[in-house]
Design a protein around this motif. Structure first.
Motif, PDB file in Angstrom:
ATOM      1  N   LYS A 178     -17.085  50.452  29.392  1.00  0.00           N
ATOM      2  CA  LYS A 178     -18.536  50.535  29.296  1.00  0.00           C
ATOM      3  C   LYS A 178     -19.224  50.476  30.660  1.00  0.00           C
ATOM      4  O   LYS A 178     -20.447  50.606  30.738  1.00  0.00           O
ATOM      5  CB  LYS A 178     -19.069  49.394  28.418  1.00  0.00           C
ATOM      6  N   PHE A 179     -18.463  50.280  31.719  1.00  0.00           N
ATOM      7  CA  PHE A 179     -19.026  50.170  33.058  1.00  0.00           C
ATOM      8  C   PHE A 179     -18.874  51.485  33.815  1.00  0.00           C
ATOM      9  O   PHE A 179     -17.896  52.222  33.619  1.00  0.00           O
ATOM     10  CB  PHE A 179     -18.331  49.053  33.848  1.00  0.00           C
ATOM     11  N   ASN A 180     -19.838  51.751  34.682  1.00  0.00           N
ATOM     12  CA  ASN A 180     -19.707  52.911  35.568  1.00  0.00           C
ATOM     13  C   ASN A 180     -20.183  52.532  36.965  1.00  0.00           C
ATOM     14  O   ASN A 180     -21.102  51.724  37.138  1.00  0.00           O
ATOM     15  CB  ASN A 180     -20.507  54.113  35.052  1.00  0.00           C
ATOM     16  N   ILE A 181     -19.525  53.111  37.950  1.00  0.00           N
ATOM     17  CA  ILE A 181     -19.895  52.928  39.344  1.00  0.00           C
ATOM     18  C   ILE A 181     -20.039  54.303  39.975  1.00  0.00           C
ATOM     19  O   ILE A 181     -19.177  55.175  39.798  1.00  0.00           O
ATOM     20  CB  ILE A 181     -18.854  52.066  40.096  1.00  0.00           C
ATOM     21  N   ASP A 182     -21.151  54.517  40.668  1.00  0.00           N
ATOM     22  CA  ASP A 182     -21.450  55.829  41.246  1.00  0.00           C
ATOM     23  C   ASP A 182     -21.835  55.661  42.703  1.00  0.00           C
ATOM     24  O   ASP A 182     -22.550  54.722  43.077  1.00  0.00           O
ATOM     25  CB  ASP A 182     -22.599  56.510  40.495  1.00  0.00           C
ATOM     26  N   LEU A 183     -21.394  56.593  43.521  1.00  0.00           N
ATOM     27  CA  LEU A 183     -21.671  56.593  44.947  1.00  0.00           C
ATOM     28  C   LEU A 183     -22.224  57.963  45.326  1.00  0.00           C
ATOM     29  O   LEU A 183     -21.713  58.996  44.863  1.00  0.00           O
ATOM     30  CB  LEU A 183     -20.398  56.302  45.740  1.00  0.00           C
ATOM     31  N   ALA A 184     -23.273  57.984  46.150  1.00  0.00           N
ATOM     32  CA  ALA A 184     -23.884  59.260  46.558  1.00  0.00           C
ATOM     33  C   ALA A 184     -24.236  59.221  48.030  1.00  0.00           C
ATOM     34  O   ALA A 184     -24.507  58.162  48.601  1.00  0.00           O
ATOM     35  CB  ALA A 184     -25.135  59.546  45.734  1.00  0.00           C
ATOM     36  N   TYR A 185     -24.254  60.416  48.621  1.00  0.00           N
ATOM     37  CA  TYR A 185     -24.675  60.585  50.017  1.00  0.00           C
ATOM     38  C   TYR A 185     -25.715  61.700  50.067  1.00  0.00           C
ATOM     39  O   TYR A 185     -25.571  62.725  49.390  1.00  0.00           O
ATOM     40  CB  TYR A 185     -23.497  60.943  50.916  1.00  0.00           C
ATOM     41  N   GLN A 186     -26.770  61.477  50.858  1.00  0.00           N
ATOM     42  CA  GLN A 186     -27.819  62.480  51.022  1.00  0.00           C
ATOM     43  C   GLN A 186     -28.132  62.680  52.504  1.00  0.00           C
ATOM     44  O   GLN A 186     -28.343  61.701  53.240  1.00  0.00           O
ATOM     45  CB  GLN A 186     -29.103  62.048  50.308  1.00  0.00           C
ATOM     46  N   TYR A 187     -28.156  63.949  52.912  1.00  0.00           N
ATOM     47  CA  TYR A 187     -28.620  64.292  54.257  1.00  0.00           C
ATOM     48  C   TYR A 187     -29.898  65.099  54.107  1.00  0.00           C
ATOM     49  O   TYR A 187     -29.931  66.124  53.410  1.00  0.00           O
ATOM     50  CB  TYR A 187     -27.571  65.114  55.008  1.00  0.00           C
ATOM     51  N   SER A 188     -30.977  64.614  54.751  1.00  0.00           N
ATOM     52  CA  SER A 188     -32.278  65.268  54.664  1.00  0.00           C
ATOM     53  C   SER A 188     -32.731  65.663  56.057  1.00  0.00           C
ATOM     54  O   SER A 188     -32.645  64.848  56.993  1.00  0.00           O
ATOM     55  CB  SER A 188     -33.298  64.320  54.024  1.00  0.00           C
ATOM     56  N   ALA A 189     -33.200  66.901  56.225  1.00  0.00           N
ATOM     57  CA  ALA A 189     -33.631  67.387  57.540  1.00  0.00           C
ATOM     58  C   ALA A 189     -34.960  68.112  57.415  1.00  0.00           C
ATOM     59  O   ALA A 189     -35.150  68.960  56.527  1.00  0.00           O
ATOM     60  CB  ALA A 189     -32.579  68.327  58.133  1.00  0.00           C
ATOM     61  N   GLN A 190     -35.879  67.787  58.334  1.00  0.00           N
ATOM     62  CA  GLN A 190     -37.199  68.411  58.361  1.00  0.00           C
ATOM     63  C   GLN A 190     -37.695  68.453  59.799  1.00  0.00           C
ATOM     64  O   GLN A 190     -37.602  67.458  60.519  1.00  0.00           O
ATOM     65  CB  GLN A 190     -38.178  67.624  57.486  1.00  0.00           C
ATOM     66  N   ASN A 191     -38.187  69.600  60.225  1.00  0.00           N
ATOM     67  CA  ASN A 191     -38.777  69.752  61.549  1.00  0.00           C
ATOM     68  C   ASN A 191     -40.286  69.886  61.416  1.00  0.00           C
ATOM     69  O   ASN A 191     -40.811  70.269  60.355  1.00  0.00           O
ATOM     70  CB  ASN A 191     -38.209  70.969  62.272  1.00  0.00           C
TER      71      ASN A 191
END
Length: 541
Positions: free
Chosen positions: A477-490
């Motif tokens: 019944k348990f869940n573990i989630d990992l995420a990575y985000q790269y955001s770029a704006q000039n």
């Protein structure tokens, strides 16, 4: 010995109405991609797939796909690339990003009624800005002088302790006379001269060779969503979410111009706090009975913000010019503004129990941000409560419609399960520019938003690109989630608005030089590149 020409800006320049400026409102109106690690790992493209707590904000109908009650919490770490610490600003920080639950109850053979709550950080203000460039004779103090020279306001003052105020040609308070103008007129542009046997004030601007801007900001907008949703025969999913927003912003900047003989620094500290609310609704439909393909539609009302802002600003004059020094300004006032409506269209499809695909499109016209003037208050005897009345700030809204535009957001995401327990996710986000290329922070707008402004700089940010990925693992019944985000704006940074197009000139009585009306700062390229890691722990029951 220099005399001190100082009276609080709040005492000398108080108006019965309050509003805010376009670029400051735009900074609050935008949202980040944030939420559960699964949602972020798939680029937020879950508006039609549903069954994730973060869809409570993007498409409330997604909560209607839950078949079991769920609770989840998310924390993470964020860092800014290519940044150096300034004042209280840090290049990285730990974040608490989300916590929520859904209670799912069957209402028939294949129908459910769900109730949910979710908190997530919709905006992270932590950012360090660094910009420097040449000015080739333009200057921020010259902008203040030229506004007066074109009769946008008239500086008037005496030497008996009164300050230099701004008035229009009829002697009324001029809404174009900002706190920046106040500081420059009292701390740099002013000197005493003898004229006709009487001591009077003389005003002169000064060219700058270069500028340097350092700014640190921190804080967040917390979004608290309350959701009611359900489905009809597992074919039509409906949901509505009531959102409450909690705003906490703090920024500090030091803007320095290099003049002949020394530097002049304008330091500004500002805080913004308050709240807002909105209503969001959505629907998801499976048009083909035997197919998992889904179509989603969503709509969000404007967020109605009621905020309070305070600033403390000072001008430190290290040049040989000006008659007075040590000038400060401070203000505290309430203001309101409404964000635009937002509309969404989404598609979702699953293949067996091993592949999920999602795509979403959102549109919001930020040129329609409604800056509002608080023009009264009262007491409601029926509800035993006080209220504030407000009206649209037409002048500032015209400036907003010129500098901002409609924004399209495209979200794509995929989840692949090589085994029933393991999930691998990829996502991509594209957000079109909010700012017109020729937009600018207009210091000549006849508005309380100009009157209370304590900075002149602005950045026309370009498109945002976000690349995401993630993994998830489920144990019973348990869940573990990992995420990575790269955001770029000039973006293109400007220290102040361009003031040009006039063939007129004037003579500086201090330097004796003939000076042009043209005051063009040029742009400096800046960027906002961020790395984010998120970890979600969840439990289904």
């Amino acid at each position: 010995m220099k005399k001190l020409l100082y009276v609080s800006f709040a005492l000398a320049l108080s108006l019965p109405v309050m509003a805010q400026e376009t670029y400051e409102n735009a900074n609050i109106a935008t949202k980040d991609l944030n939420g559960t690690a699964r949602y972020v790992g798939m680029g937020g493209a879950m508006d039609a797939l549903g069954a994730d707590l973060s869809t409570m904000s993007s498409n409330p109908a997604g909560i209607g796909l839950f078949r079991r009650s769920t609770i989840a919490a998310t924390a993470g770490f964020m860092s800014q690339q290519d940044a150096k610490k300034f004042d209280f600003g840090n290049t990285s920080h730990v974040t608490f990003d989300q916590i929520g639950f859904v209670y799912s109850s069957p209402s028939g053979k294949s129908s459910y009624i769900n109730i949910g709550f979710n908190y997530h950080k919709s905006r992270d203000f932590n950012y360090i800005l660094k910009a420097s460039n040449g000015l080739n004779g333009a200057s921020q103090n010259k902008l203040s002088y030229l506004k007066q020279a074109d009769e946008l306001f008239y500086p008037e003052g005496t030497l008996d302790g009164a300050n230099v105020n701004g008035y229009d040609s009829q002697g009324n308070d001029a809404s174009t006379f900002s706190q920046v103008d106040y500081l420059y007129y009292n701390g740099l542009l002013t000197r005493e001269i003898e004229e006709g046997g009487k001591t009077v004030l003389d005003f002169n601007p000064y060219d700058a060779t270069a500028f340097n801007m350092d700014r640190a900001s921190k804080g967040y907008i917390g979004e608290y969503d309350f959701n009611f949703s359900g489905n009809i025969n597992d074919r039509v999913y409906l949901g509505v979410t009531f959102g409450v927003y909690d705003v906490h912003y703090k920024g500090y900047s030091e803007y320095t111009e290099s003049l002949s003989g020394g530097n002049v620094t304008l330091a500004d500290e500002r805080t913004i706090t308050g709240s807002g609310f909105d209503v969001k609704a959505g629907i998801i439909v499976r048009p083909i009975e035997n197919s998992p393909f889904r179509i989603g539609l969503s709509v969000s009302s404007p967020t109605f913000y009621d905020l309070t802002t305070e600033n403390v600003s000072r001008l430190d004059n290290g040049s040989p010019y000006g008659e007075y020094d040590g000038v400060h300004s401070s203000e505290a006032y309430d203001f309101k503004f409404n964000t635009p409506w937002k509309f969404g269209l989404s598609l979702g499809h699953t293949v067996g129990n091993y592949l999920a695909l999602g795509a979403s499109y959102e549109y919001a016209d930020y040129s329609s941000i409604d800056s509002r003037i608080i023009d009264g208050d009262g007491y409601d005897w029926w509800t035993d409560s006080y209220y504030e009345s407000s009206s649209s700030d037409r002048e500032m809204n015209d400036a907003t419609s010129y500098s901002l535009k409609g924004v399209s957001t495209i979200k794509l995401g995929a989840e692949y399960k090589p085994t029933p327990e393991l999930a691998i996710r990829l996502g991509y986000n594209y957000v079109s520019p909010m700012y017109n290329e020729n937009g600018y922070k207009d210091g000549s707008v006849w508005s309380p938003g100009t009157w209370y402004s304590s900075t002149t700089d602005y950045t026309n940010w370009k498109s945002t690109n976000r690349i995401t990925c993630g993994v998830g693992y489920q144990i019973d019944k348990f869940n573990i989630d990992l995420a990575y985000q790269y955001s770029a704006q000039n973006g293109d940074f400007y220290p102040f608005m361009e003031y040009s197009g006039s063939s007129k000139s004037f003579v500086n009585s201090v330097t004796g030089e003939t000076m042009s009306y043209n005051n063009v700062p040029g742009s400096t390229e800046v960027s906002n590149k961020r790395h984010q890691v998120l970890l979600t722990l969840g439990y289904r029951f």
